[in-house]
Write a protein that holds these residues in place. Structure first.
Motif, mmCIF file in Angstrom:
data_model
loop_
_atom_site.group_PDB
_atom_site.id
_atom_site.type_symbol
_atom_site.label_atom_id
_atom_site.label_comp_id
_atom_site.label_asym_id
_atom_site.label_seq_id
_atom_site.Cartn_x
_atom_site.Cartn_y
_atom_site.Cartn_z
ATOM 1 N N ILE A 72 69.264 45.669 50.628
ATOM 2 C CA ILE A 72 69.613 44.287 49.947
ATOM 3 C C ILE A 72 68.462 43.899 48.956
ATOM 4 C CG2 ILE A 72 69.362 41.795 50.703
ATOM 5 C CD1 ILE A 72 70.773 42.779 53.321
ATOM 6 N N ASN A 73 67.179 44.278 49.246
ATOM 7 C CA ASN A 73 66.228 43.824 48.012
ATOM 8 C C ASN A 73 66.624 44.473 46.775
ATOM 9 O OD1 ASN A 73 64.474 42.437 49.826
ATOM 10 N ND2 ASN A 73 63.392 44.085 50.434
ATOM 11 N N TYR A 74 66.920 45.986 46.961
ATOM 12 C CA TYR A 74 67.418 46.549 45.425
ATOM 13 C C TYR A 74 68.476 45.857 45.015
ATOM 14 C CZ TYR A 74 64.178 50.399 46.259
ATOM 15 O OH TYR A 74 62.997 51.434 46.471
ATOM 16 N N ILE A 75 69.572 45.420 45.641
ATOM 17 C CA ILE A 75 70.646 44.793 45.147
ATOM 18 C C ILE A 75 70.240 43.463 44.613
ATOM 19 C CG2 ILE A 75 72.820 43.784 45.761
ATOM 20 C CD1 ILE A 75 73.338 45.921 47.868
ATOM 21 N N LEU A 76 69.543 42.672 45.231
ATOM 22 C CA LEU A 76 68.926 41.239 44.642
ATOM 23 C C LEU A 76 68.272 41.456 43.266
ATOM 24 C CD1 LEU A 76 67.879 39.136 47.914
ATOM 25 C CD2 LEU A 76 69.997 38.844 46.238
ATOM 26 N N PHE A 77 67.309 42.397 43.347
ATOM 27 C CA PHE A 77 66.619 42.766 42.247
ATOM 28 C C PHE A 77 67.653 43.083 40.931
ATOM 29 C CE2 PHE A 77 64.281 46.051 39.509
ATOM 30 C CZ PHE A 77 63.260 44.785 39.109
ATOM 31 N N GLY A 78 68.520 43.850 41.159
ATOM 32 C CA GLY A 78 69.450 44.207 40.143
ATOM 33 C C GLY A 78 70.162 43.174 39.894
ATOM 34 N N LEU A 79 70.551 42.460 40.762
ATOM 35 C CA LEU A 79 71.308 40.840 40.366
ATOM 36 C C LEU A 79 70.477 40.072 39.505
ATOM 37 C CD1 LEU A 79 73.437 40.170 43.473
ATOM 38 C CD2 LEU A 79 74.090 41.056 41.133
ATOM 39 N N ILE A 80 69.150 40.016 39.632
ATOM 40 C CA ILE A 80 68.287 39.091 39.016
ATOM 41 C C ILE A 80 68.133 39.486 37.651
ATOM 42 C CG2 ILE A 80 65.877 38.418 38.849
ATOM 43 C CD1 ILE A 80 65.779 38.305 41.806
ATOM 44 N N ILE A 81 67.866 41.006 37.488
ATOM 45 C CA ILE A 81 67.731 41.700 36.020
ATOM 46 C C ILE A 81 69.089 41.390 35.272
ATOM 47 C CG2 ILE A 81 67.658 43.879 34.935
ATOM 48 C CD1 ILE A 81 65.152 42.737 36.196
ATOM 49 N N VAL A 82 70.318 41.506 35.753
ATOM 50 C CA VAL A 82 71.657 41.172 34.951
ATOM 51 C C VAL A 82 71.625 39.623 34.578
ATOM 52 C CG1 VAL A 82 73.827 41.050 35.546
ATOM 53 C CG2 VAL A 82 72.595 43.327 36.232
ATOM 54 N N ILE A 83 71.354 38.828 35.549
ATOM 55 C CA ILE A 83 71.380 37.603 35.248
ATOM 56 C C ILE A 83 70.570 37.071 34.088
ATOM 57 C CG2 ILE A 83 70.851 35.117 36.073
ATOM 58 C CD1 ILE A 83 71.884 35.875 38.720
ATOM 59 N N ILE A 84 69.206 37.882 34.088
ATOM 60 C CA ILE A 84 68.267 37.462 32.870
ATOM 61 C C ILE A 84 68.800 37.879 31.620
ATOM 62 C CG2 ILE A 84 65.875 38.313 32.267
ATOM 63 C CD1 ILE A 84 64.935 37.933 35.053
ATOM 64 N N MET A 85 69.504 39.146 31.760
ATOM 65 C CA MET A 85 69.759 39.925 30.496
ATOM 66 C C MET A 85 71.169 39.006 30.000
ATOM 67 S SD MET A 85 69.638 43.873 31.678
ATOM 68 C CE MET A 85 70.830 44.450 30.102
ATOM 69 N N LEU A 86 72.008 38.581 30.733
ATOM 70 C CA LEU A 86 73.237 37.675 30.339
ATOM 71 C C LEU A 86 72.671 36.508 29.800
ATOM 72 C CD1 LEU A 86 75.600 38.188 33.299
ATOM 73 C CD2 LEU A 86 75.906 38.991 30.774
ATOM 74 N N SER A 87 71.797 35.898 30.523
ATOM 75 C CA SER A 87 70.958 34.729 29.937
ATOM 76 C C SER A 87 70.391 34.803 28.514
ATOM 77 C CB SER A 87 70.059 34.001 30.771
ATOM 78 O OG SER A 87 69.072 34.774 31.186
ATOM 79 N N ALA A 88 69.829 35.835 28.322
ATOM 80 C CA ALA A 88 69.333 36.214 27.124
ATOM 81 C C ALA A 88 70.444 36.332 26.073
ATOM 82 C CB ALA A 88 68.291 37.456 27.018
ATOM 83 N N VAL A 89 71.545 37.146 26.335
ATOM 84 C CA VAL A 89 72.476 37.275 25.459
ATOM 85 C C VAL A 89 73.077 35.969 25.075
ATOM 86 C CG1 VAL A 89 74.833 38.348 25.230
ATOM 87 C CG2 VAL A 89 72.890 39.629 26.048
ATOM 88 N N ILE A 90 73.530 35.221 26.001
ATOM 89 C CA ILE A 90 74.302 34.022 25.739
ATOM 90 C C ILE A 90 73.227 33.016 25.003
ATOM 91 C CG2 ILE A 90 74.859 31.742 26.977
ATOM 92 C CD1 ILE A 90 76.019 33.778 29.369
ATOM 93 N N SER A 91 71.920 32.963 25.542
ATOM 94 C CA SER A 91 71.098 32.328 24.616
ATOM 95 C C SER A 91 71.099 32.789 22.836
ATOM 96 C CB SER A 91 69.610 32.363 24.929
ATOM 97 O OG SER A 91 69.618 31.746 26.541
ATOM 98 N N TYR A 92 71.226 33.910 22.685
ATOM 99 C CA TYR A 92 71.205 34.559 21.455
ATOM 100 C C TYR A 92 72.292 33.992 20.674
ATOM 101 C CZ TYR A 92 71.819 37.961 17.558
ATOM 102 O OH TYR A 92 71.839 38.304 16.581
ATOM 103 N N PHE A 93 73.416 34.334 21.211
ATOM 104 C CA PHE A 93 74.788 33.596 20.695
ATOM 105 C C PHE A 93 74.669 32.132 20.386
ATOM 106 C CE2 PHE A 93 76.664 37.675 22.054
ATOM 107 C CZ PHE A 93 76.942 38.179 20.505
ATOM 108 N N ILE A 94 74.197 31.122 21.360
ATOM 109 C CA ILE A 94 74.251 29.966 20.884
ATOM 110 C C ILE A 94 73.222 29.586 20.004
ATOM 111 C CG2 ILE A 94 73.330 27.865 22.152
ATOM 112 C CD1 ILE A 94 74.354 28.915 24.842
ATOM 113 N N ILE A 95 72.074 30.073 19.767
ATOM 114 C CA ILE A 95 71.093 30.024 18.887
ATOM 115 C C ILE A 95 71.532 30.391 17.400
ATOM 116 C CG2 ILE A 95 68.753 30.369 18.053
ATOM 117 C CD1 ILE A 95 67.860 30.562 21.045
ATOM 118 N N TYR A 96 72.123 31.500 17.451
ATOM 119 C CA TYR A 96 72.550 31.922 16.048
ATOM 120 C C TYR A 96 73.745 31.869 15.417
ATOM 121 C CZ TYR A 96 67.679 33.793 16.306
ATOM 122 O OH TYR A 96 66.364 33.884 16.432
ATOM 123 N N ASN A 97 74.445 31.264 16.301
ATOM 124 C CA ASN A 97 76.019 30.963 15.956
ATOM 125 C C ASN A 97 76.218 29.442 15.520
ATOM 126 O OD1 ASN A 97 76.946 33.462 15.723
ATOM 127 N ND2 ASN A 97 77.181 33.706 17.808
#
Length: 67
Positions: free
Chosen positions: A42-67
């Motif tokens: 469960i700890n590994y799954i949660l860690f992976g989900l947190i990493i995915v959420i951080i990466m998605l928020s970075a990509v979304i932020s990039y598109f919001i800022i530069y578009n």
């Protein structure tokens, strides 16, 4: 091995708890190992989900800022 009833630490070959006198289940040690494995998974799954959420928020932020 610990007693399921009182938590007393005892040898692995006991049939009864030397503290409270309750019978010791054969599967008790296996259950605790399975619980630890489940928590680790469960700890590994949660860690992976947190990493995915951080990466998605970075990509979304990039598109919001530069578009």
């Amino acid at each position: 091995m610990k007693c399921n009833y009182c938590g007393y630490e005892m040898s692995g070959f006991s049939k009864f708890c030397s503290n409270c006198g309750m019978p010791i289940l054969e599967d008790q040690e296996e259950e605790s190992e399975n619980d630890e494995d489940l928590l680790e998974s469960i700890n590994y799954i949660l860690f992976g989900l947190i990493i995915v959420i951080i990466m998605l928020s970075a990509v979304i932020s990039y598109f919001i800022i530069y578009n």
